[in-house]
Design a protein around this motif. Structure first.
Motif, PDB file in Angstrom:
ATOM      1  N   UNK A 142      19.302  18.074 -20.163  1.00 48.30           N
ATOM      2  CA  UNK A 142      19.485  17.941 -21.601  1.00 48.30           C
ATOM      3  C   UNK A 142      20.711  17.083 -21.860  1.00 48.30           C
ATOM      4  N   UNK A 143      20.618  16.272 -22.881  1.00 46.08           N
ATOM      5  CA  UNK A 143      21.765  15.469 -23.303  1.00 46.08           C
ATOM      6  C   UNK A 143      22.438  16.189 -24.465  1.00 46.08           C
ATOM      7  N   UNK A 144      23.505  16.932 -24.155  1.00 47.96           N
ATOM      8  CA  UNK A 144      24.229  17.693 -25.165  1.00 47.96           C
ATOM      9  C   UNK A 144      25.532  16.959 -25.476  1.00 47.96           C
ATOM     10  N   UNK A 145      25.508  16.166 -26.529  1.00 52.24           N
ATOM     11  CA  UNK A 145      26.682  15.375 -26.929  1.00 52.24           C
ATOM     12  C   UNK A 145      27.213  14.530 -25.768  1.00 52.24           C
ATOM     13  N   UNK A 154      11.293  25.152 -21.171  1.00 55.42           N
ATOM     14  CA  UNK A 154      12.459  25.018 -20.306  1.00 55.42           C
ATOM     15  C   UNK A 154      13.383  26.215 -20.474  1.00 55.42           C
ATOM     16  N   UNK A 155      14.080  26.540 -19.400  1.00 54.94           N
ATOM     17  CA  UNK A 155      15.097  27.588 -19.456  1.00 54.94           C
ATOM     18  C   UNK A 155      16.440  26.983 -19.080  1.00 54.94           C
ATOM     19  N   UNK A 156      17.421  27.233 -19.926  1.00 55.56           N
ATOM     20  CA  UNK A 156      18.766  26.696 -19.709  1.00 55.56           C
ATOM     21  C   UNK A 156      19.704  27.870 -19.452  1.00 55.56           C
ATOM     22  N   UNK A 157      20.274  27.929 -18.273  1.00 61.28           N
ATOM     23  CA  UNK A 157      21.260  28.950 -17.946  1.00 61.28           C
ATOM     24  C   UNK A 157      22.660  28.380 -18.149  1.00 61.28           C
ATOM     25  N   UNK A 158      23.577  29.228 -18.516  1.00 64.90           N
ATOM     26  CA  UNK A 158      24.961  28.810 -18.762  1.00 64.90           C
ATOM     27  C   UNK A 158      25.000  27.683 -19.806  1.00 64.90           C
ATOM     28  N   UNK A 159      24.350  27.941 -20.936  1.00 64.40           N
ATOM     29  CA  UNK A 159      24.279  26.937 -22.000  1.00 64.40           C
ATOM     30  C   UNK A 159      25.654  26.700 -22.619  1.00 64.40           C
ATOM     31  N   UNK A 160      25.938  25.465 -23.039  1.00 65.95           N
ATOM     32  CA  UNK A 160      27.219  25.173 -23.701  1.00 65.95           C
ATOM     33  C   UNK A 160      27.380  25.984 -24.983  1.00 65.95           C
ATOM     34  N   UNK A 161      28.595  26.348 -25.294  1.00 70.94           N
ATOM     35  CA  UNK A 161      28.875  27.108 -26.514  1.00 70.94           C
ATOM     36  C   UNK A 161      28.468  26.301 -27.742  1.00 70.94           C
ATOM     37  N   UNK A 162      27.896  26.956 -28.721  1.00 69.70           N
ATOM     38  CA  UNK A 162      27.494  26.296 -29.953  1.00 69.70           C
ATOM     39  C   UNK A 162      26.064  25.810 -29.959  1.00 69.70           C
ATOM     40  N   UNK A 163      25.412  25.781 -28.793  1.00 65.31           N
ATOM     41  CA  UNK A 163      24.023  25.343 -28.718  1.00 65.31           C
ATOM     42  C   UNK A 163      23.123  26.542 -28.991  1.00 65.31           C
ATOM     43  N   UNK A 164      22.410  26.519 -30.119  1.00 62.74           N
ATOM     44  CA  UNK A 164      21.626  27.671 -30.507  1.00 62.74           C
ATOM     45  C   UNK A 164      20.270  27.311 -31.055  1.00 62.74           C
ATOM     46  N   UNK A 165      19.514  28.322 -31.509  1.00 65.05           N
ATOM     47  CA  UNK A 165      18.146  28.107 -32.013  1.00 65.05           C
ATOM     48  C   UNK A 165      18.080  27.027 -33.082  1.00 65.05           C
ATOM     49  N   UNK A 166      17.060  26.180 -32.962  1.00 59.56           N
ATOM     50  CA  UNK A 166      16.833  25.110 -33.925  1.00 59.56           C
ATOM     51  C   UNK A 166      17.464  23.790 -33.545  1.00 59.56           C
ATOM     52  N   UNK A 167      18.414  23.804 -32.608  1.00 57.96           N
ATOM     53  CA  UNK A 167      19.069  22.555 -32.202  1.00 57.96           C
ATOM     54  C   UNK A 167      18.062  21.618 -31.545  1.00 57.96           C
ATOM     55  N   UNK A 168      18.139  20.340 -31.887  1.00 57.45           N
ATOM     56  CA  UNK A 168      17.260  19.307 -31.314  1.00 57.45           C
ATOM     57  C   UNK A 168      18.104  18.337 -30.503  1.00 57.45           C
ATOM     58  N   UNK A 169      17.603  17.960 -29.342  1.00 58.08           N
ATOM     59  CA  UNK A 169      18.372  17.094 -28.468  1.00 58.08           C
ATOM     60  C   UNK A 169      17.450  16.377 -27.487  1.00 58.08           C
ATOM     61  N   UNK A 170      17.900  15.220 -26.966  1.00 51.34           N
ATOM     62  CA  UNK A 170      17.090  14.480 -25.991  1.00 51.34           C
ATOM     63  C   UNK A 170      16.981  15.224 -24.669  1.00 51.34           C
ATOM     64  N   UNK A 171      15.826  15.092 -24.038  1.00 57.23           N
ATOM     65  CA  UNK A 171      15.556  15.728 -22.752  1.00 57.23           C
ATOM     66  C   UNK A 171      14.976  14.689 -21.803  1.00 57.23           C
ATOM     67  N   UNK A 172      15.419  14.713 -20.556  1.00 52.47           N
ATOM     68  CA  UNK A 172      14.843  13.864 -19.511  1.00 52.47           C
ATOM     69  C   UNK A 172      14.169  14.757 -18.485  1.00 52.47           C
ATOM     70  N   UNK A 173      12.873  14.558 -18.287  1.00 50.88           N
ATOM     71  CA  UNK A 173      12.100  15.325 -17.318  1.00 50.88           C
ATOM     72  C   UNK A 173      12.029  14.542 -16.015  1.00 50.88           C
TER      73      UNK A 173
END
Length: 274
Positions: free
Chosen positions: A136-139, A165-184
């Motif tokens: 995931x591209x988070x900022x 997808x399952x994201x473990x140890x997600x960055x703080x502030x990333x929550x439901x509804x957030x949209x972001x680019x993903x590279x598979x």
């Protein structure tokens, strides 16, 4: 005109997608509905069996009461099957989890450290092999994600194939509804790399020009088109199949050969080379 040998390579397919973080409350609600509907179906089945035994034993149970219990059983089973099918379509891979595994996931989601995310591929309604991993591209920060599997129900606004997808140890502030680019990222594919400038496209698909071993009668070098299968873009090159790495291909100036020779004269040897 510039010639070069293709380079053998293994390149992992990269597919760009759009992701949306899912609300865990929806998963918990859907899971509860599925479990309660199954429990209701079991209770209705037990009641129908009880009524049938009583009716068969000539006790004070009417045929109408038995038929009512059987109708309630059928209705409860149909509802449970419908809800279960909807859960599979909506949550796919999570339907295979045991009760204990599902509870562990709920606990992780509740802590906020683990997130579920739907990744959609706009313009695609099918997908061959399921990618092995994702980022995931988070900022601007690359965050790894685990690909749990495909989702059968398409997003209403995109009508595209989706992955859970399952994201473990997600960055703080990333929550439901957030949209972001993903590279598979898929499994690496084997082939040879050729520059994008070497590729041309005709009625039969993509092709390159290779240098023939034999010269013409007047001693000039000869070139022939060779069909290739496009596997995966990689920077300024393409991973392709249909070429050997010991062949010389035209990497720059292939358009000149195309304008001079056209594509109307494939020999049997050239077509067998594909």
């Amino acid at each position: 005109m510039i010639l070069a040998h293709p380079v053998k390579a293994n390149v992992a397919p990269r597919i760009e997608a759009y992701g949306q973080v899912l609300d865990p409350a929806t998963l918990i609600t859907d899971t509860g509905r599925a479990e309660s509907s199954r429990a209701a179906a079991r209770a209705a089945s037990a009641e129908a069996q009880r009524m049938e035994k009583l009716y068969s034993g000539n006790t004070d149970v009417s045929l109408k009461a038995l038929q009512g219990a059987q109708a309630a059983q059928i209705e409860a089973q149909s509802l449970a099957q419908s809800i279960a099918s909807g859960f599979v379509l909506q949550w796919g891979p999570l339907a295979k989890l045991s009760a204990a595994q599902r509870q562990n996931l709920f606990d992780a989601l509740g802590s906020g450290k683990t997130l579920l995310l739907r990744a959609d591929l706009p313009g695609r309604v099918s997908l061959g092999a399921v990618p092995k991993s994702a980022t995931l591209d988070v900022d601007g920060v690359q965050v790894p994600a685990q690909v749990l599997g495909m989702l059968q129900r398409g997003a209403a606004d995109l009508q595209s194939v989706g992955l859970l997808l399952q994201v473990d140890h997600a960055p703080a502030g990333l929550g439901p509804g957030a949209r972001l680019p993903v590279t598979l990222l898929g499994a690496p594919g084997s082939g040879v790399l050729v520059p994008k400038g070497a590729l041309l496209y005709g009625d039969q698909g993509a092709y390159v020009y290779r240098q023939l071993h034999d010269k013409s009668a007047d001693g000039k070098l000869q070139y022939a088109p060779v069909m290739v299968k496009l596997l995966q873009p990689s920077g300024d090159a393409w991973l392709v199949a249909g070429l050997d790495d010991d062949e010389l291909i035209v990497t720059h100036g292939a358009g000149v050969l195309w304008s001079l020779q056209g594509l109307g004269s494939f020999s049997a040897e050239e077509e067998d080379h594909d």
